[in-house]
Design an enzyme around this catalytic site. Structure first.
Site, mmCIF file in Angstrom:
data_model
loop_
_atom_site.group_PDB
_atom_site.id
_atom_site.type_symbol
_atom_site.label_atom_id
_atom_site.label_comp_id
_atom_site.label_asym_id
_atom_site.label_seq_id
_atom_site.Cartn_x
_atom_site.Cartn_y
_atom_site.Cartn_z
ATOM 1 N N HIS A 172 38.091 30.993 12.415
ATOM 2 C CA HIS A 172 37.458 30.321 11.277
ATOM 3 C C HIS A 172 37.817 31.035 9.985
ATOM 4 C CE1 HIS A 172 34.310 27.492 9.762
ATOM 5 N NE2 HIS A 172 34.444 28.299 8.709
ATOM 6 N N CYS A 173 38.653 30.384 9.195
ATOM 7 C CA CYS A 173 38.998 30.887 7.869
ATOM 8 C C CYS A 173 39.529 29.712 7.046
ATOM 9 C CB CYS A 173 40.014 32.021 7.950
ATOM 10 S SG CYS A 173 41.522 31.540 8.808
ATOM 11 N N ARG A 204 36.129 18.510 10.781
ATOM 12 C CA ARG A 204 34.873 19.139 10.379
ATOM 13 C C ARG A 204 34.063 18.200 9.495
ATOM 14 N NH1 ARG A 204 33.636 24.311 6.397
ATOM 15 N NH2 ARG A 204 32.183 25.405 7.760
ATOM 16 N N ASP A 250 35.682 33.964 8.513
ATOM 17 C CA ASP A 250 35.285 33.075 7.417
ATOM 18 C C ASP A 250 35.942 33.455 6.094
ATOM 19 O OD1 ASP A 250 33.944 30.852 6.363
ATOM 20 O OD2 ASP A 250 32.179 32.032 5.799
#
Length: 279
Positions: free
Chosen positions: A13-14, A107, A231
């Site tokens: 997740h980034c 998403r 993140d």
């Protein structure tokens, strides 16, 4: 001291932002970053940390134009995957094109600061359309989202990944109702969770001692359906921007055994994002 991660470890997740001269921010963006965070900076950070695979999540600041994320995947073919932002009426041809480019899911945001949420019935209709591609839904919302959408999540026709430990409030403790809802959702075999964002759910700040028990419990209880990401570059973050080396070091607190880290960082991302399936 460098934290040793298993071979093939994944930052699941980034984001990438800009550079804005090449990838302009959306005219109706819910936020615009103060500084760009281009793919080269992400590559360098992941390489330094020992994160050889990566999942780049399209950011709301770039809207439905997924070009910036696609560009990041193209620079690391096979090792980087993408999660798109899409309208629910996206053409089939675009879904197939993005799939070929390395995207593996869509998403949807249910956070107030990111704009009006998409009705869940429309989201599920889209999910049925991309199910043949092996894609999944990724949902980002506050704890109220888990309760409000619990039935829809439980009945989804594709895997569902819940972001950032459901954005629960760590100060309320492990027995809080919001965490119980998340745990019950994870009783469904198609529901996954990212144990990212401990810095976002913490009320104490670094080293996030109040948040670690939540991530540790999820890894212990649902070790085959948990994912980790840092993140980066931490958009809309309140308080000091997290130290990347600290976040990686805390993986040993979240997943204290070698087997748990292998599942969290290698096996689970490989299954969900299908790294290397172009071969």
């Amino acid at each position: 001291m460098t934290t040793v991660l298993p071979s093939g470890a994944c930052n699941a997740h980034c984001h990438v932002f800009g550079p804005r001269e090449r990838f302009p921010y959306a005219a109706n963006a819910s936020f615009v970053p103060a500084v760009d965070a281009p793919r080269e900076a992400l590559y360098a950070l992941n390489d330094r940390l020992g994160l050889h695979r990566c999942v780049v999540v399209q950011s709301a600041c770039h809207g439905f134009d997924n070009t910036v994320t696609q560009d990041a995947l193209a620079g690391r073919p096979g090792a980087y995957r993408g999660i798109a932002l899409l309208p629910t009426d996206v053409p089939e041809s675009e879904l197939k094109r993005l799939d070929a480019a390395g995207f593996r899911g869509v998403r949807f945001n249910y956070m107030r600061h990111l704009g009006r949420p998409t009705p869940i019935d429309e989201v599920l209709r889209l999910a049925r359309r991309f199910a043949p591609l092996g894609w999944h839904l990724q949902l980002h919302g506050d704890p109220g989202m888990l309760t409000e959408l619990a039935q829809a999540i439980a009945s989804a026709p594709v895997p569902v990944v819940i972001d950032h430990i459901g954005r629960i409030d760590a100060s309320r403790g492990l027995d809080q109702p919001d965490f119980s809802v998340l745990r019950r959702l994870l009783d469904h075999d198609h529901v996954w969770v990212k144990v990212s964002g401990i810095d976002r759910i913490s009320a104490e700040g670094p080293p996030y001692a109040d948040a670690l028990p939540f991530a540790r419990a999820l890894v212990a209880e649902q070790g085959d359906r948990v994912l980790w990401g840092n993140d980066w570059p931490h958009p809309n973050h309140r308080g000091p921007v997290p130290d990347e080396d600290l976040l990686v070091a805390l993986i040993y607190e979240i997943a204290p055994t070698e087997a748990a880290r292998q599942r969290l960082l290698v096996d689970n991302p490989h299954q969900l994002y299908r790294f290397g399936d172009e071969a």
